[in-house]
Every structure is written in structure tokens, then in C-alpha cells.
Enzyme design. Structure first.
Site, PDB file in Angstrom:
ATOM      1  N   SER A  72     -41.650 -48.138 -40.117  1.00  0.00           N
ATOM      2  CA  SER A  72     -40.688 -48.806 -40.995  1.00  0.00           C
ATOM      3  C   SER A  72     -39.541 -47.886 -41.396  1.00  0.00           C
ATOM      4  CB  SER A  72     -41.398 -49.311 -42.254  1.00  0.00           C
ATOM      5  OG  SER A  72     -42.564 -50.014 -41.914  1.00  0.00           O
TER       6      SER A  72
HETATM    7  N1  SAM Z   1     -46.997 -48.365 -41.820  1.00  0.00           N
HETATM    8  C1  SAM Z   1     -46.624 -48.160 -40.450  1.00  0.00           C
HETATM    9  C2  SAM Z   1     -45.995 -46.805 -40.228  1.00  0.00           C
HETATM   10  O1  SAM Z   1     -45.779 -46.093 -41.191  1.00  0.00           O
HETATM   11  O2  SAM Z   1     -45.722 -46.483 -39.073  1.00  0.00           O
HETATM   12  C3  SAM Z   1     -45.698 -49.187 -39.928  1.00  0.00           C
HETATM   13  C4  SAM Z   1     -46.406 -50.401 -39.614  1.00  0.00           C
HETATM   14  S1  SAM Z   1     -45.692 -51.564 -38.575  1.00  0.00           S
HETATM   15  C5  SAM Z   1     -44.262 -52.076 -39.422  1.00  0.00           C
HETATM   16  C6  SAM Z   1     -46.863 -52.850 -38.823  1.00  0.00           C
HETATM   17  C7  SAM Z   1     -48.185 -52.595 -38.217  1.00  0.00           C
HETATM   18  O3  SAM Z   1     -49.068 -53.598 -38.655  1.00  0.00           O
HETATM   19  C8  SAM Z   1     -48.200 -52.664 -36.704  1.00  0.00           C
HETATM   20  O4  SAM Z   1     -48.690 -51.479 -36.189  1.00  0.00           O
HETATM   21  C9  SAM Z   1     -49.113 -53.844 -36.399  1.00  0.00           C
HETATM   22  O5  SAM Z   1     -49.873 -53.662 -35.217  1.00  0.00           O
HETATM   23  C10 SAM Z   1     -49.989 -53.871 -37.621  1.00  0.00           C
HETATM   24  N2  SAM Z   1     -50.665 -55.137 -37.920  1.00  0.00           N
HETATM   25  C11 SAM Z   1     -50.187 -56.399 -37.823  1.00  0.00           C
HETATM   26  N3  SAM Z   1     -51.137 -57.271 -38.210  1.00  0.00           N
HETATM   27  C12 SAM Z   1     -52.224 -56.526 -38.579  1.00  0.00           C
HETATM   28  C13 SAM Z   1     -53.506 -56.850 -39.075  1.00  0.00           C
HETATM   29  N4  SAM Z   1     -53.877 -58.093 -39.295  1.00  0.00           N
HETATM   30  N5  SAM Z   1     -54.332 -55.837 -39.320  1.00  0.00           N
HETATM   31  C14 SAM Z   1     -53.999 -54.556 -39.115  1.00  0.00           C
HETATM   32  N6  SAM Z   1     -52.806 -54.206 -38.641  1.00  0.00           N
HETATM   33  C15 SAM Z   1     -51.918 -55.180 -38.384  1.00  0.00           C
END
Ligand code: SAM
Length: 678
Positions: A72
Site C-alpha cells: 500500500s
Molecule cells: N499490508 C500489505 C503490505 O504492507 O504489503 C499490503 C496488502 S495488499 C494491499 C492486500 C493483501 O490482502 C493482498 O496480499 C491480498 O492477497 C490479501 N488478501 C485479500 N483477501 C484476503 C483474505 N481474505 N485473507 C487474507 N489475505 C487477503
């Protein structure tokens, strides 16, 4: 809280980039929590992105990571952390581990962190990263984060880094009383950030914290995965529909432009000829159409409108060699052949050769004082400029020449590779160089009356070279402190050189400037100025000369370009990728004119100007082109109508043709007698 002070990646330059990120992107937007700001300063974001994304680690943007996910935008992470108000004793749940960056920040702020990621590959690499950085209070597992982590509940804070249609019940249940949950909620396209605070067993407060855009939260209490493709298609079609309308308005306002070699093309720019300075950009350093169009406009401004200075993004001594040729003066004795450093093709190419040939013919019919000058604005010629000052003084003032030799001697070890000076200059022992070069310039300027009388042109050339040495020393010294400082140093030098040229040319003097769009387009209207604190010559010209300076940008959709894979690598002819769907280039393409001029001066197409003041991606290709990371390496946001007074469009462009040897590193095959042929 691990010690992240000395991670292997944490070099002083990344630390200062991080400081700047915190100051300009985060604190400036209102994040006040001192612990959040401290965490953002400490955790090295570059450790969480791929090698190819390193240079963008501190950009104000989300960046791609594996599995088509993103890390993000730093500001949004800080905003969420502040909203979650994580305390040193807190147990925290992080949904959507991604790269692990937010988990690291949470680990810095809290006591225990539980992080869930649905992609196993991401969970694994995030775990390895956090371990390598010394974070021992984070546990990561692969799974569906919408169901939470019941075994570790309750949590004092929960952060969800993906957007869902509602706040999952499981997560509400796993909040401790008094706990805060922060997550994006809305549709797949855009969401609102919400904070839920648990006040009692069944009592939750909800606050809205602003609009955001996250990747979808896929899971049992989130979105279903299979809906994705159909929605993406609808989105694309919707966007295309909206753009067509704006594209049509651009088409209506833009004027078809003849081929640059057609004399009618230069005449289209007569409307800018009442300015004192006309700045002509380019969207790459290696596309022939940009060079030929600039030459055509410049010929017209010289022949019909009395412009007598052409000032270009080249080193002073190099341009001086072309200038002497164009004014039928012999090559300067002992001067090095011009344009021998990377990137040679930028000036040693057939389009520049043709323009210089034309200039020489044009000048041949004029008295010496009225001949048009071809000048260099750049400051990379430390060695050649030192030699030029010494050679001048040897002849005219041997005593001062001795002093100059002594003062410039301080820089001798770095003369051939000045970039290494940046590091050495951090050491106090080398501070002396600065004083010497500044004093040298002062001494030379103080002798104007004695020396300029002999030959004002020679004196001016030497004074400019002494100025290059002084500013180049400063440029290389600031390089280590950050890209913005040295960039600003360089563009300020360009602007001051232009002012010198105008002064030297007399009250009526007017100039055409050739430089890249990134120098010409007002930096205040682009990510350079808005996010990185960078200025440029276009901005400085506007600030000092108002509408007496006209900034003209150039763009293209596709074709070929002469560029290198990396600095000092050989030149190659590369394919330029068709422009991105969300770029200003795509809008120009959709307008459907193969070549055009769009007049963006206030009062001409004001409604369209307003629409084009929306920030959009714009492509910047320099001497390096990296198609594989094009979005991050070459696109940046810009408000087109604020950036330029006009936009020149070539739908398709072709690579310039280098002169023999100019496409390779080393000297082999390079014609050292160019342009004189002697
Ligand atoms: N916090 C992260 C970072 O600092 O890099 C950024 C996260 S990214 C915007 C969102 C993440 O949420 C993705 O890696 C995606 O695969 C994950 N995601 C989406 N749905 C999810 C779920 N139900 N459970 C766990 N992870 C999930």
C-alpha cells in the site's frame, strides 16, 4: 521492537529518502502520531519490494508485489496505523500480509502481531523478510483473513489491508472491548476507510475516515473470487466510454501539424514568437520526430522572429564546439572533441548534424555580432571545464592560472569520475574544494574589466566554464544527500546559465531552449514538484518571466527509440510500448490525429484546459528505457494544461540515427574531428 537502525539495506541515502517521505507525504498530510511517524522512519520500505522496484520504494504510491497484489501507499498505511492507535502492549491482527510491510510497522508499534495472507507465496516471502530484519514478534499464516485468527483473539487492534463489501462479523467478534478495527469498505472499485471501535459486548461505534482504493478482500466474508474478470471488463469499457468524449474535445481543439520537414510546420508556432524564451521539450532523448520538430520551430523563430540563442541540455564545452562550427570559428586550441561521454547519441546524431549545418549556412550571411549562438546549459563537464578555464588563463593571466591550478587540483582525483566525489565530499578533509572553486569564479568575474576587453567572447566562455566547475562541485557534493537536492541544483544552474546568456546577448536577446519535458514542463504541475520537492528550468522561467516564457511539451504513443538499458551501456533501438490506457498519451491517441498541436495557453481553450488540469499519468523516457517496469520507471502524474502552454503530438515516432561510433561505449569508431572534419 527490533533494532532496525542498521539493516543491511539501510544506507544513509535510503534513511534520508525515508525522512523525506515521512515529512512530505505523511506528516504534511496531517498524520500527527509521533510513534507512527517514528515507525515509518525506521522500517525500511525498500526491503519489502522487489529489486526492480527499489528505486521507487519511497514514491507516494502503492507498488506491485508478487501474485498481482500491492504494497500500500505509505501515507495510507500511516493513516490506518494512526486510526488504529496501536499501543506498545497491544496484540494486533493484520489481514492481508502482502509484502509484510504493514506487519513490520505493527510489530514496531505493538507487542504481538498475527498476520494472515491468502496467497501462500506471499505469506512465505513476507515471513522470510521479517525474520531477516529481526522482527520476532510477528506470526504469519496462510488462510482466509475474513475469518480472523480465533485462537489468538481477542485483539486490541485489527487492520484489514483489502477492501470488502462489509466488515466481517468474525472480525468484529474478535475485537477486545475498547479495540479498534480499521478497514476499507465499499465496492471493488473504490471504498471508504472505516474505523469500528468495540464499546461493549454488542456495542460498536463506527467512523468514516475518507475515500480509498484497495485490492479486493477475497474470502468467505468478503468478495467471491470468480466475479473479478467480468467486473474488470465492465470497468474497462466504462472508462473507454468516458475517455472518448474528452478525446473528442481534444480532437476538436488540436490543430493538425504538417511533417516537421514541411516549412509550414514551423509557421504553426508563430503564436509563441512574442515570448522572450520558447522552451521546447521532448518525451525521450532518442526520438527523431522531436529533434526535427524542434529544429523546424527553431529555424522559424530564428529566421522570422529574431531569436539568436539556442540553449540546449548539453554540457557547456561540448555545445561550444558546435557553436564555434556554426559561427565559422576555428575549433578552440587544445579543447577535447565534444560529446564523448554517455549518452553520445543524444547530440551526435544525424538530426542535430543537419540543424548545425543549417545554422552554419544561416550564420554565414550575417555579421559576426548577429550570428546565432548554440549554447550548453548542463553541468556534467567538470574535467573539460577545468581544462578550459586553465587554458584561457595560461594565455591571458599566467599568475591567476597558477592559482587556478592549485585550487582545481583539489578536484583532480575525481575529474574523470566525479560521481565518486559525492561520497568523498562527506569527509571534512575535502570541504576545501568548495571554497577554492567558488573563489576561483569570484576572482575571474572580478577581472572582467581587464580581460573581457581583449576578447569578450573568450572571456564569457571561460567565466561560464568557471561557473560550471563551481556548480558541478556543488552538484556532485549534494548528490549523496538526495536526488531532489542535486536535481534542483542542476536545473537552477541551467536557469542561471540561460539568464547569463540573455544578459550577454543584450536587451533584445531572445532564446529557444531544448531540453527534456521533465526540465521544460512546469514542475509544480507534476509529481516531481508536488511529491518530491523538485523544481525545473520551466518553472523558474515562468516564475521569472511570466508569459514571456512559453513551455511546449511533446508526446508520443509508440514506435521506436534510441536508448540504453542502463547508464554507460550501448545504445539500442528499442520498441516503445503503446501508451497506458490511463495516460495523457492515450487521450491524445484517442483524439485520432497522427500529428497535432494543442494550444493550452490561458484564454484559448479554457474548458478543455480545466479538464486537462486533472492529474494523469504521463510518460518520461530519458536516455535509459526500461519497458518491463515502464509504469514505475517512466510514468509520473502531471496536470498537462498547467505543465505546458502547448502540447505537440506525434502518434508514432522513430529512433534517431546516431553518427558513427556514438552508439557504443568507449572511443572506437568515434569521429573525433566532428563537427569540423579537421
Ligand atoms: N499490508 C500489505 C503490505 O504492507 O504489503 C499490503 C496488502 S495488499 C494491499 C492486500 C493483501 O490482502 C493482498 O496480499 C491480498 O492477497 C490479501 N488478501 C485479500 N483477501 C484476503 C483474505 N481474505 N485473507 C487474507 N489475505 C487477503
Amino acid at each position: 521492537m527490533p533494532n532496525t537502525q542498521t539493516t543491511p539495506l539501510d544506507r544513509p541515502d535510503t534513511r534520508s529518502r525515508r525522512e523525506r517521505m515521512v515529512e512530505r507525504q505523511i506528516a504534511a498530510r496531517g498524520v500527527r502520531d509521533a510513534r507512527v511517524l517514528a515507525a515509518m522512519r525506521e522500517v525500511p520500505r525498500e526491503a519489502f519490494v522487489d529489486d526492480s522496484m527499489q528505486e521507487f520504494a519511497y514514491e507516494d504510491a502503492a507498488l506491485p508485489i508478487e501474485a498481482e497484489q500491492t504494497i500500500s501507499q505509505p501515507y495510507i498505511v500511516a493513516h490506518m496505523l494512526e486510526a488504529a492507535a496501536v499501543q506498545p502492549d497491544d496484540r494486533v491482527l493484520d489481514v492481508g500480509t502482502g509484502s509484510g510491510y504493514a506487519a513490520a510497522l505493527l510489530a514496531w508499534l505493538g507487542d504481538e502481531v498475527y498476520s494472515i495472507e491468502r496467497h501462500a507465496s506471499l505469506a512465505q516471502s513476507a515471513g522470510e523478510r521479517l525474520q531477516a530484519l529481526g522482527f520476532e514478534n510477528v506470526e504469519i499464516r496462510t488462510g482466509d483473513g475474513t475469518l480472523g485468527w480465533p485462537d489468538a483473539a481477542p485483539f486490541d487492534a485489527i487492520l484489514v489491508a483489502a477492501g470488502g463489501p462489509h466488515v466481517p462479523d468474525a472480525l468484529r467478534q474478535q475485537l477486545a472491548i475498547g479495540g479498534r478495527l480499521v478497514m476499507p469498505r465499499g465496492d471493488r472499485e473504490s471504498q471508504e476507510l472505516v474505523r469500528i471501535t468495540r464499546r461493549g459486548e454488542r456495542d460498536y461505534d463506527e467512523e468514516k475516515l475518507g475515500a480509498v482504493r484497495f485490492v479486493p478482500l477475497i474470502g468467505e466474508q468478503g468478495w467471491l473470487e470468480h466475479r473479478r474478470q467480468g467486473e474488470a471488463r465492465d470497468r474497462r469499457e466504462g472508462r473507454a466510454e468516458r475517455q472518448t468524449t474528452l478525446a473528442e474535445r481534444i480532437r476538436a481543439a488540436s490543430e493538425p501539424l504538417p511533417d516537421p520537414d514541411d516549412p509550414a510546420s514551423g509557421a504553426m508556432f508563430d503564436r509563441f514568437a512574442d515570448a522572450r524564451i520558447v522552451l521546447l521539450g521532448e518525451a525521450s532523448h532518442g526520438s527523431s520526430e522531436f529533434y526535427r520538430a524542434r529544429a523546424a520551430i527553431t529555424r522559424r523563430l530564428i529566421e522570422q522572429h529574431g531569436f539568436r540563442i539556442v540553449a540546449v541540455e548539453a554540457d557547456w564545452p561540448d555545445a561550444a564546439a558546435l557553436d564555434r562550427f556554426a559561427r565559422d570559428l576555428p575549433p578552440r586550441e587544445g579543447a577535447q572533441p565534444p560529446f564523448r561521454r554517455f549518452p553520445r547519441w543524444m547530440w551526435r546524431n544525424t538530426d542535430v548534424e543537419a540543424f548545425i549545418g543549417w545554422l552554419r549556412d544561416h550564420n554565414a550571411n550575417l555579421p559576426a555580432a548577429q550570428r546565432v549562438r548554440f549554447r550548453g546549459l548542463d553541468l556534467y563537464s567538470l574535467g573539460a571545464s577545468i581544462e578550459a578555464v586553465l587554458a584561457y588563463l595560461e594565455d591571458i593571466d599566467p599568475k591567476l592560472a597558477r592559482t587556478a591550478r592549485e585550487r582545481y587540483g583539489c578536484l583532480t582525483p575525481w575529474q574523470n569520475d566525479p560521481a565518486t566525489y559525492a561520497r568523498a565530499a562527506l569527509d571534512d578533509r575535502y570541504r576545501g574544494c568548495e571554497k577554492g572553486v567558488v573563489n576561483m569564479l569570484g576572482d575571474l568575474l572580478a577581472r572582467e574589466l581587464d580581460h573581457a576587453a581583449e576578447d569578450p567572447d573568450d572571456w564569457f566562455d571561460a567565466a561560464q566554464n568557471a561557473c560550471v566547475v563551481a556548480n558541478a562541485e556543488r552538484y556532485y557534493r549534494t548528490m549523496y544527500h538526495g536526488a531532489a537536492e542535486s536535481w534542483n541544483q542542476r536545473d537552477t544552474h541551467m536557469f542561471e546559465t540561460l539568464q547569463q546568456l540573455l544578459r550577454h546577448g543584450g536587451a533584445q536577446a531572445r532564446a529557444v531552449v531544448w531540453a527534456h519535458n521533465s526540465h521544460i514542463g512546469d514542475a509544480r504541475a507534476t509529481g516531481m514538484g508536488r511529491d518530491r520537492g523538485e523544481l525545473n528550468i520551466g518553472q523558474l522561467c515562468r516564475e521569472h518571466y511570466g508569459d514571456q516564457a512559453r513551455l511546449i511539451g511533446f508526446g508520443t504513443d509508440r514506435g521506436t527509440v534510441a536508448a540504453a538499458d542502463d547508464w554507460d551501456e550501448p545504445m539500442r533501438v528499442m520498441d516503445v510500448r503503446p501508451s497506458r490506457a490511463d495516460s495523457v498519451e492515450r487521450l491524445s491517441l484517442d483524439a485520432g490525429r497522427p500529428r497535432s498541436l494543442l494550444d493550452l495557453r490561458p484564454g484559448v481553450h479554457d474548458v478543455l484546459r480545466e479538464e486537462l488540469s486533472q492529474p494523469r499519468l504521463e510518460r518520461f523516457i530519458g536516455v535509459i528505457y526500461r519497458p518491463d517496469t515502464e509504469r514505475w520507471s517512466h510514468y509520473s502524474e502531471a496536470s498537462l494544461s498547467e505543465q505546458f502552454d502547448a502540447w505537440v503530438w506525434f502518434e508514432e515516432t522513430r529512433a534517431i540515427t546516431p553518427l558513427p561510433g556514438a552508439d557504443r561505449p568507449g572511443k572506437a569508431g568515434l569521429d573525433d574531428t566532428w563537427p569540423f572534419g579537421l
